[in-house]
Design an enzyme around this catalytic site. Structure first.
Site, PDB file in Angstrom:
ATOM      1  N   ASP A   9     -42.709  46.157  -9.094  1.00 16.23           N
ATOM      2  CA  ASP A   9     -42.808  47.488  -9.677  1.00 16.23           C
ATOM      3  C   ASP A   9     -41.557  47.689 -10.521  1.00 16.23           C
ATOM      4  O   ASP A   9     -40.775  46.751 -10.709  1.00 16.23           O
ATOM      5  CB  ASP A   9     -42.994  48.565  -8.598  1.00 16.23           C
ATOM      6  CG  ASP A   9     -41.755  48.815  -7.759  1.00 16.23           C
ATOM      7  OD1 ASP A   9     -40.738  48.094  -7.909  1.00 16.23           O
ATOM      8  OD2 ASP A   9     -41.798  49.744  -6.929  1.00 16.23           O
ATOM      9  N   CYS A  66     -40.235  44.966  -4.912  1.00 18.10           N
ATOM     10  CA  CYS A  66     -40.201  46.399  -5.209  1.00 18.10           C
ATOM     11  C   CYS A  66     -38.857  46.911  -4.698  1.00 18.10           C
ATOM     12  O   CYS A  66     -38.024  46.122  -4.265  1.00 18.10           O
ATOM     13  CB  CYS A  66     -41.400  47.152  -4.637  1.00 18.10           C
ATOM     14  SG  CYS A  66     -41.433  47.375  -2.847  1.00 18.10           S
ATOM     15  N   THR A  68     -37.682  48.506  -1.989  1.00 19.40           N
ATOM     16  CA  THR A  68     -37.313  48.105  -0.627  1.00 19.40           C
ATOM     17  C   THR A  68     -38.035  46.851  -0.178  1.00 19.40           C
ATOM     18  O   THR A  68     -37.693  46.283   0.860  1.00 19.40           O
ATOM     19  CB  THR A  68     -37.661  49.211   0.390  1.00 19.40           C
ATOM     20  OG1 THR A  68     -39.087  49.384   0.409  1.00 19.40           O
ATOM     21  CG2 THR A  68     -36.961  50.520   0.060  1.00 19.40           C
ATOM     22  N   GLY A  71     -43.316  48.476   0.477  1.00 20.70           N
ATOM     23  CA  GLY A  71     -44.610  48.870  -0.070  1.00 20.70           C
ATOM     24  C   GLY A  71     -45.387  47.717  -0.657  1.00 20.70           C
ATOM     25  O   GLY A  71     -46.588  47.539  -0.392  1.00 20.70           O
ATOM     26  N   HIS A  99     -41.718  28.975  10.170  1.00 24.80           N
ATOM     27  CA  HIS A  99     -42.383  29.454  11.383  1.00 24.80           C
ATOM     28  C   HIS A  99     -43.659  30.254  11.128  1.00 24.80           C
ATOM     29  O   HIS A  99     -44.524  30.310  12.003  1.00 24.80           O
ATOM     30  CB  HIS A  99     -41.432  30.329  12.205  1.00 24.80           C
ATOM     31  CG  HIS A  99     -40.322  29.550  12.823  1.00 24.80           C
ATOM     32  ND1 HIS A  99     -39.430  30.126  13.695  1.00 24.80           N
ATOM     33  CD2 HIS A  99     -39.926  28.260  12.703  1.00 24.80           C
ATOM     34  CE1 HIS A  99     -38.547  29.220  14.092  1.00 24.80           C
ATOM     35  NE2 HIS A  99     -38.827  28.080  13.498  1.00 24.80           N
ATOM     36  N   ARG A 110     -33.734  46.591  -4.871  1.00 18.15           N
ATOM     37  CA  ARG A 110     -32.563  47.477  -4.928  1.00 18.15           C
ATOM     38  C   ARG A 110     -31.430  47.025  -4.014  1.00 18.15           C
ATOM     39  O   ARG A 110     -30.341  47.603  -4.032  1.00 18.15           O
ATOM     40  CB  ARG A 110     -32.965  48.906  -4.573  1.00 18.15           C
ATOM     41  CG  ARG A 110     -33.824  49.554  -5.639  1.00 18.15           C
ATOM     42  CD  ARG A 110     -34.052  51.026  -5.359  1.00 18.15           C
ATOM     43  NE  ARG A 110     -34.732  51.638  -6.486  1.00 18.15           N
ATOM     44  CZ  ARG A 110     -35.782  52.432  -6.388  1.00 18.15           C
ATOM     45  NH1 ARG A 110     -36.285  52.732  -5.204  1.00 18.15           N
ATOM     46  NH2 ARG A 110     -36.339  52.954  -7.463  1.00 18.15           N
ATOM     47  N   HIS A 134     -46.296  26.862  16.034  1.00 16.50           N
ATOM     48  CA  HIS A 134     -46.396  27.970  15.080  1.00 16.50           C
ATOM     49  C   HIS A 134     -47.796  28.073  14.480  1.00 16.50           C
ATOM     50  O   HIS A 134     -48.236  29.165  14.129  1.00 16.50           O
ATOM     51  CB  HIS A 134     -45.354  27.816  13.968  1.00 16.50           C
ATOM     52  CG  HIS A 134     -43.962  27.722  14.493  1.00 16.50           C
ATOM     53  ND1 HIS A 134     -43.328  28.774  15.130  1.00 16.50           N
ATOM     54  CD2 HIS A 134     -43.079  26.696  14.505  1.00 16.50           C
ATOM     55  CE1 HIS A 134     -42.113  28.404  15.491  1.00 16.50           C
ATOM     56  NE2 HIS A 134     -41.938  27.141  15.125  1.00 16.50           N
ATOM     57  N   ARG A 137     -50.076  30.453  16.302  1.00 18.01           N
ATOM     58  CA  ARG A 137     -49.764  31.858  16.046  1.00 18.01           C
ATOM     59  C   ARG A 137     -50.267  32.293  14.670  1.00 18.01           C
ATOM     60  O   ARG A 137     -50.827  33.382  14.535  1.00 18.01           O
ATOM     61  CB  ARG A 137     -48.262  32.070  16.152  1.00 18.01           C
ATOM     62  CG  ARG A 137     -47.761  31.784  17.568  1.00 18.01           C
ATOM     63  CD  ARG A 137     -46.278  31.629  17.637  1.00 18.01           C
ATOM     64  NE  ARG A 137     -45.905  31.240  18.987  1.00 18.01           N
ATOM     65  CZ  ARG A 137     -44.800  30.582  19.270  1.00 18.01           C
ATOM     66  NH1 ARG A 137     -43.946  30.252  18.313  1.00 18.01           N
ATOM     67  NH2 ARG A 137     -44.526  30.262  20.523  1.00 18.01           N
TER      68      ARG A 137
END
Length: 145
Positions: A9, A66, A68, A71, A99, A110, A134, A137
């Protein structure tokens, strides 16, 4: 050769453009699903394009950014076969591949400097899935209908 999908974004645009230079230096092919500027936009519009491209094998893996990382990662993980991992260090990126067989590296634009992004991209691309315990899982991740 495998093609890597890219998306972001507005908050991730500058880091995505930097990541392209890292991929270019490695001689890797990529497809950019946007966005294409720092003008405000909505991350799902671009994450869904990358997620669909992974589902159809148009690209083999991806890198998404993005502000953080949350999202865009949440959106990508709505797609079957996408295992997007939010990473903030080289070790987390390596372990996400080793893993969890992550196929999308998600970075918080950011909060990640170019040096850290370079080490994460390289670790993500250079690390193989370990398999073994792994795999069991990872096989449990998709919802069974």
């Amino acid at each position: 050769m495998a093609i890597i999908g890219l998306c972001c974004d507005h908050a991730g645009y500058e880091l995505k453009e930097f990541v392209k230079t890292v991929l270019d230096a490695r001689g890797l092919s990529y497809k950019d699903y946007g966005c294409y500027s720092t003008e405000s936009c909505d991350y799902p519009d671009f994450a869904h394009q990358l997620g669909a491209a992974i589902e159809t094998a148009e690209v083999s893996s991806g890198i998404a950014i993005c502000g953080t990382g949350n999202g865009i990662g949440m959106t990508l993980n709505k797609h079957q076969g996408v295992r997007a991992a939010l990473c903030w260090s080289e070790e987390i990126a390596r372990l996400a591949r080793e893993h969890n067989d992550a196929n999308v590296l998600v970075m918080p634009g950011r909060f990640v400097a170019n040096v850290a992004a370079t080490s994460m991209v390289n670790a993500f691309l250079d690390t193989a899935f370990e398999g073994g315990r792994h795999q069991r899982r990872v096989n449990k991740i998709p919802l069974q209908k």
